[in-house]
Design a protein around this motif. Structure first.
Motif, PDB file in Angstrom:
ATOM      1  N   UNK A   1       2.321  -4.885   0.813  1.00  0.00           N
ATOM      2  CA  UNK A   1       1.891  -3.483   1.020  1.00  0.00           C
ATOM      3  C   UNK A   1       2.946  -2.593   1.787  1.00  0.00           C
ATOM      4  N   UNK A   2       3.795  -3.304   2.281  1.00  0.00           N
ATOM      5  CA  UNK A   2       4.798  -2.372   2.973  1.00  0.00           C
ATOM      6  C   UNK A   2       5.846  -1.866   1.985  1.00  0.00           C
ATOM      7  N   UNK A   3       5.974  -2.471   0.739  1.00  0.00           N
ATOM      8  CA  UNK A   3       6.578  -2.357  -0.112  1.00  0.00           C
ATOM      9  C   UNK A   3       6.003  -1.008  -0.902  1.00  0.00           C
ATOM     10  N   UNK A   4       6.739   0.197  -1.229  1.00  0.00           N
ATOM     11  CA  UNK A   4       6.064   1.292  -1.795  1.00  0.00           C
ATOM     12  C   UNK A   4       5.415   1.338  -2.792  1.00  0.00           C
ATOM     13  N   UNK A   5       6.162   0.760  -3.910  1.00  0.00           N
ATOM     14  CA  UNK A   5       5.595   0.578  -5.140  1.00  0.00           C
ATOM     15  C   UNK A   5       4.247  -0.050  -5.145  1.00  0.00           C
ATOM     16  N   UNK A   6       4.227  -1.306  -4.805  1.00  0.00           N
ATOM     17  CA  UNK A   6       2.997  -2.093  -4.759  1.00  0.00           C
ATOM     18  C   UNK A   6       1.853  -1.297  -4.186  1.00  0.00           C
ATOM     19  N   UNK A   7       2.077  -0.723  -2.947  1.00  0.00           N
ATOM     20  CA  UNK A   7       1.276   0.389  -2.396  1.00  0.00           C
ATOM     21  C   UNK A   7       0.530   1.328  -3.268  1.00  0.00           C
ATOM     22  N   UNK A   8       1.357   2.178  -3.885  1.00  0.00           N
ATOM     23  CA  UNK A   8       1.095   3.209  -4.813  1.00  0.00           C
ATOM     24  C   UNK A   8       0.443   2.495  -5.991  1.00  0.00           C
ATOM     25  N   UNK A   9       1.191   1.653  -6.406  1.00  0.00           N
ATOM     26  CA  UNK A   9       0.178   1.306  -7.803  1.00  0.00           C
ATOM     27  C   UNK A   9      -1.081   0.757  -7.516  1.00  0.00           C
ATOM     28  N   UNK A  10      -1.321   0.259  -6.383  1.00  0.00           N
ATOM     29  CA  UNK A  10      -2.522  -0.295  -5.985  1.00  0.00           C
ATOM     30  C   UNK A  10      -3.517   1.049  -5.830  1.00  0.00           C
ATOM     31  N   UNK A  11      -2.680   2.036  -5.197  1.00  0.00           N
ATOM     32  CA  UNK A  11      -3.945   3.156  -4.760  1.00  0.00           C
ATOM     33  C   UNK A  11      -4.066   3.857  -6.079  1.00  0.00           C
ATOM     34  N   UNK A  12      -3.043   3.880  -7.112  1.00  0.00           N
ATOM     35  CA  UNK A  12      -3.427   4.647  -8.406  1.00  0.00           C
ATOM     36  C   UNK A  12      -4.637   3.630  -9.108  1.00  0.00           C
ATOM     37  N   UNK A  13      -4.527   2.306  -9.004  1.00  0.00           N
ATOM     38  CA  UNK A  13      -5.565   1.532  -9.531  1.00  0.00           C
ATOM     39  C   UNK A  13      -7.005   2.006  -8.966  1.00  0.00           C
ATOM     40  N   UNK A  14      -6.960   1.919  -7.796  1.00  0.00           N
ATOM     41  CA  UNK A  14      -8.083   2.432  -6.951  1.00  0.00           C
ATOM     42  C   UNK A  14      -8.776   3.727  -7.580  1.00  0.00           C
ATOM     43  N   UNK A  15      -7.965   4.678  -7.495  1.00  0.00           N
ATOM     44  CA  UNK A  15      -8.412   5.890  -7.828  1.00  0.00           C
ATOM     45  C   UNK A  15      -8.730   5.877  -9.564  1.00  0.00           C
ATOM     46  N   UNK A  16      -8.103   5.484 -10.347  1.00  0.00           N
ATOM     47  CA  UNK A  16      -8.455   5.417 -11.758  1.00  0.00           C
ATOM     48  C   UNK A  16      -9.560   4.670 -11.636  1.00  0.00           C
ATOM     49  N   UNK A  17      -9.681   3.354 -11.123  1.00  0.00           N
ATOM     50  CA  UNK A  17     -10.965   2.650 -11.129  1.00  0.00           C
ATOM     51  C   UNK A  17     -12.298   3.393 -10.943  1.00  0.00           C
ATOM     52  N   UNK A  18     -12.050   3.808  -9.525  1.00  0.00           N
ATOM     53  CA  UNK A  18     -13.285   4.591  -8.979  1.00  0.00           C
ATOM     54  C   UNK A  18     -13.895   5.517  -9.840  1.00  0.00           C
ATOM     55  N   UNK A  19     -13.021   6.492 -10.312  1.00  0.00           N
ATOM     56  CA  UNK A  19     -13.317   7.364 -11.367  1.00  0.00           C
ATOM     57  C   UNK A  19     -14.112   6.676 -12.688  1.00  0.00           C
ATOM     58  N   UNK A  20     -13.304   5.818 -13.030  1.00  0.00           N
ATOM     59  CA  UNK A  20     -13.947   5.052 -14.276  1.00  0.00           C
ATOM     60  C   UNK A  20     -15.174   4.490 -14.178  1.00  0.00           C
ATOM     61  N   UNK A  21     -15.359   3.770 -12.791  1.00  0.00           N
ATOM     62  CA  UNK A  21     -16.720   3.272 -12.383  1.00  0.00           C
ATOM     63  C   UNK A  21     -17.751   4.133 -12.492  1.00  0.00           C
ATOM     64  N   UNK A  22     -17.471   5.541 -11.814  1.00  0.00           N
ATOM     65  CA  UNK A  22     -18.330   6.560 -11.612  1.00  0.00           C
ATOM     66  C   UNK A  22     -18.736   6.986 -12.941  1.00  0.00           C
ATOM     67  N   UNK A  23     -17.983   7.061 -14.164  1.00  0.00           N
ATOM     68  CA  UNK A  23     -18.433   7.557 -15.305  1.00  0.00           C
ATOM     69  C   UNK A  23     -19.102   6.510 -16.039  1.00  0.00           C
ATOM     70  N   UNK A  24     -18.637   5.267 -15.891  1.00  0.00           N
ATOM     71  CA  UNK A  24     -19.489   4.182 -16.546  1.00  0.00           C
ATOM     72  C   UNK A  24     -20.858   3.966 -16.110  1.00  0.00           C
TER      73      UNK A  24
END
Lengths: 130, 136
Positions: free
Chosen positions: A63-86
């Motif tokens: 997670x020190x590597x920025x791309x990894x941290x950012x992509x997982x954060x994007x996954x979390x945001x998009x997933x959380x929103x999708x979960x809420x809608x679903x």
């Protein structure tokens, strides 16, 4: 019978009366998050098998590597929103008691918001501190 | 007026239990079931991330659970649910364009989705196993 106000169109009167109180925006956001989730899920799966069973130092280094941290954060945001809608749709389909339905809808929003926040906090902490 | 409405025998749409299960129908149900399972499965992701952020000591407890047979089983099931739901979503994207709505295409895509979800889940974990040098 309620008096019909002449200025109101039939569409205006029908809007908001469905069980979901809305329609197109929900569908659209559901599809946008779904689209984002496809590549993000592929990256998440890579992360999952890479870090499953890994020791703490390996996880922190990942997670020190920025791309990894950012992509997982994007996954979390998009997933959380999708979960809420679903889950909203599932609640509206199966819970017919108005009070329980509203309680479940509120719980759904709070749960997904907390989930997103918890994950992002953890990722930021791992990425910047450890 | 209200009494009359109560007494009218209205036709009901057929209930779920009288349908003989079709594969496309099962895949539709599975899409919703995997979606709901993933919703609650994400609690594990939040738990794992927050434990890693809490430090090496607490993380070792969570890691021990992840490494246990139950942890591995949940992780494998979670991966399958994620892949199945993702492929189901891709199938919905195809339908959004208006394509593949005929009976044959529905059957074929349902089977293709189910088989790929199982194959991809195994592929991901076999690849992961070699990538980690057989750690888990």
């Amino acid at each position: 019978m309620r008096m019909q106000t002449p200025m109101r169109t039939p569409l205006k009167q029908a809007r908001g009366l469905g069980s979901a109180r809305g329609g197109a925006e929900h569908f659209w956001r559901q599809r946008i998050t779904a689209l984002a989730n496809v590549p993000l899920t592929v990256f998440f799966l890579y992360t999952l098998v890479t870090l499953a069973g890994a020791d703490h130092a390996t996880v922190v280094a990942y997670f020190k590597f920025p791309i990894s941290a950012l992509l997982i954060m994007l996954f979390v945001i998009s997933s959380a929103w999708h979960m809420m809608l679903g889950l909203q749709v599932i609640i509206e389909d199966y819970i017919h008691h108005e009070g329980f339905k509203i309680a479940a809808l509120i719980g759904n929003i709070l749960f997904t918001a907390f989930f997103g926040l918890i994950c992002i906090y953890a990722i930021v902490k791992l990425s910047l501190g450890g | 007026m209200a009494d009359n409405r109560m007494n009218v025998e209205r036709p009901l749409s057929p209930h779920l239990q009288i349908y003989s299960p079709m594969f496309t129908m099962i895949m539709s149900v599975m899409h919703r079931v995997t979606g709901a399972a993933l919703y609650f499965g994400t609690i594990l992701l939040a738990w794992w991330l927050i434990s890693a952020a809490s430090g090496a000591h607490y993380f070792s407890y969570v890691n021990a659970f992840v490494g246990s047979w139950l942890g591995r089983l949940i992780l494998f099931g979670y991966t399958w649910a994620l892949i199945h739901h993702m492929l189901g979503g891709v199938r919905h994207f195809i339908w959004d364009t208006g394509a593949m709505f005929d009976k044959k295409a529905l059957e074929v895509s349902a089977w293709a989705m189910f088989i790929s979800s199982v194959v991809l889940t195994w592929a991901v974990w076999i690849a992961g196993y070699f990538m980690m040098g057989g750690r888990l």
